[in-house]
Design a protein around this motif. Structure first.
Motif, short mmCIF file in Angstrom:
data_model
loop_
_atom_site.label_atom_id
_atom_site.label_comp_id
_atom_site.label_asym_id
_atom_site.label_seq_id
_atom_site.Cartn_x
_atom_site.Cartn_y
_atom_site.Cartn_z
N GLU A 85 0.82 -1.21 0.00
CA GLU A 85 0.00 0.00 0.00
C GLU A 85 0.86 1.26 0.00
OE1 GLU A 85 -4.27 0.43 2.34
OE2 GLU A 85 -2.64 -0.74 3.17
N HIS A 86 1.91 1.23 0.78
CA HIS A 86 2.66 2.47 0.90
C HIS A 86 4.04 2.36 0.29
CE1 HIS A 86 -0.67 4.21 2.96
NE2 HIS A 86 -0.70 3.16 3.75
N ARG A 87 4.05 2.33 -1.03
CA ARG A 87 5.24 2.53 -1.86
C ARG A 87 6.56 2.11 -1.25
NH1 ARG A 87 2.31 8.12 -1.74
NH2 ARG A 87 0.63 7.52 -3.11
N ALA A 88 6.85 0.83 -1.31
CA ALA A 88 8.14 0.39 -0.79
C ALA A 88 9.21 0.57 -1.86
CB ALA A 88 8.05 -1.08 -0.38
N GLN A 138 4.90 9.65 -8.14
CA GLN A 138 6.05 9.11 -8.87
C GLN A 138 6.64 7.91 -8.14
OE1 GLN A 138 8.18 12.77 -8.94
NE2 GLN A 138 7.21 13.50 -10.82
N GLN A 139 6.61 7.95 -6.81
CA GLN A 139 7.09 6.79 -6.04
C GLN A 139 6.21 5.56 -6.30
OE1 GLN A 139 7.85 7.62 -1.88
NE2 GLN A 139 9.01 9.45 -2.37
N GLN A 140 4.90 5.83 -6.45
CA GLN A 140 3.96 4.76 -6.77
C GLN A 140 4.30 4.14 -8.12
OE1 GLN A 140 1.97 3.76 -4.56
NE2 GLN A 140 -0.12 3.49 -5.23
N MET A 141 4.62 5.01 -9.10
CA MET A 141 5.01 4.52 -10.43
C MET A 141 6.27 3.67 -10.31
SD MET A 141 4.89 8.00 -12.63
CE MET A 141 3.75 9.27 -12.15
N LEU A 142 7.22 4.14 -9.50
CA LEU A 142 8.48 3.40 -9.36
C LEU A 142 8.23 2.04 -8.70
CD1 LEU A 142 11.53 3.24 -9.64
CD2 LEU A 142 11.77 4.60 -7.54
#
Ligand SMILES: Nc1ncnc2c1ncn2[C@@H]1O[C@H](COP(=O)(O)OP(=O)(O)OP(=O)(O)O)[C@@H](O)[C@H]1O
Ligand SMILES: [Mg+2]
Length: 233
Positions: A85-88, A138-142
């Protein structure tokens, strides 16, 4: 044959009985959406498959093998990937380094990077920046890009569209479709439209139990089920 099958999975967190019977199947090559209200147990279902919150009852069967009770490391090694859920992501590593260390099978890295940069032009623009310098979206995309590099057989993705602007949601949908060309996907998605666009089938979780499932195409026109289990959408 289903690639992933949950049979009456029960999970405690501390003394709390969070999952009280979750059963469903994910066919190889399909995208299945896990739906349900906040707190229903969707994230706990993913974590139970991964052994992060190990089930106390029932079975998780992956590719014909009972993996209930396996360590998370071994479950991941067997080919089940996770976008939490939170962008690792690694905030101290650059975008490109984040992608490079996600690679499981050597080779084809450049081609995969090209695909990811094609899907998410922002990542290309900021390839040399540290992960921590990226915006939340952007972190989500990564995080999803890393999953694309990793060559998993099944990927569990928790709310990939959360907090994203509409144009980025479109990029995310395209990225998950591309991922699904090679990977079976179990997706938690609160955005009903996104779930409808992506998923072949759905499973509804309510108060820790799977209560309803079917073909995604049948759910969209089924106002009563949507209202009853998911609230107004
Ligand atoms: N570490 C924990 N300790 C106690 N209860 C927890 C813990 N983690 C989750 N829960 C509880 O388990 C239930 C299911 O949580 P879960 O995160 O699986 O829900 P969810 O369906 O993913 O919700 P959301 O849509 O808000 O992400 C909730 O009632 C939650 O409060
Ligand atoms: Mg959740």
């Amino acid at each position: 044959m289903s690639l992933l099958r949950l049979e009456a999975v029960e999970t405690f967190i501390g003394q709390f009985h969070i999952l009280e019977g979750v059963s469903f199947e994910v066919a190889e090559g399909s995208i299945v959406a896990l739906l349900g209200r906040n707190g229903a147990g969707k994230t706990t279902t993913l974590k139970s498959i991964l052994g992060i919150t190990p089930p106390s009852g029932g079975r998780v069967v992956y590719d014909g093998t009972d993996i209930t009770g396996w360590r998370s490391y071994d479950i991941a090694s067997a080919g089940i990937g996770y976008v939490p859920e939170h962008r690792a992501i690694f905030t101290e590593l650059t975008v490109e380094e984040n992608l490079r260390i996600a690679e499981r099978n050597r080779g084809e890295f450049d081609a995969k990077c090209d695909l990811i940069f094609d899907l998410f032009p922002d990542l290309k623009r900021f390839a040399a920046l540290d992960g921590g310098q990226l915006s939340g979206g952007q972190q989500q995309m990564l995080a999803v890009g890393r999953a694309l590099v990793a060559d998993n057989r099944v990927l569990l993705i928790d709310e990939p569209s959360e907090g994203l602007a509409p144009v980025i949601i479109e990029q995310m949908i395209e990225a998950i479709r591309r991922l699904a060309d090679h990977t079976t996907v179990l997706l938690v998605e609160q955005n009903f439209v996104v779930a409808t666009l992506l998923a072949d089938r759905y499973v509804i979780i309510e108060e820790g139990s799977s209560v309803h499932s079917g073909a995604m195409a049948d759910l969209a026109p089924d106002d009563e089920t949507i209202r009853r289990y998911l609230g107004a959408v």
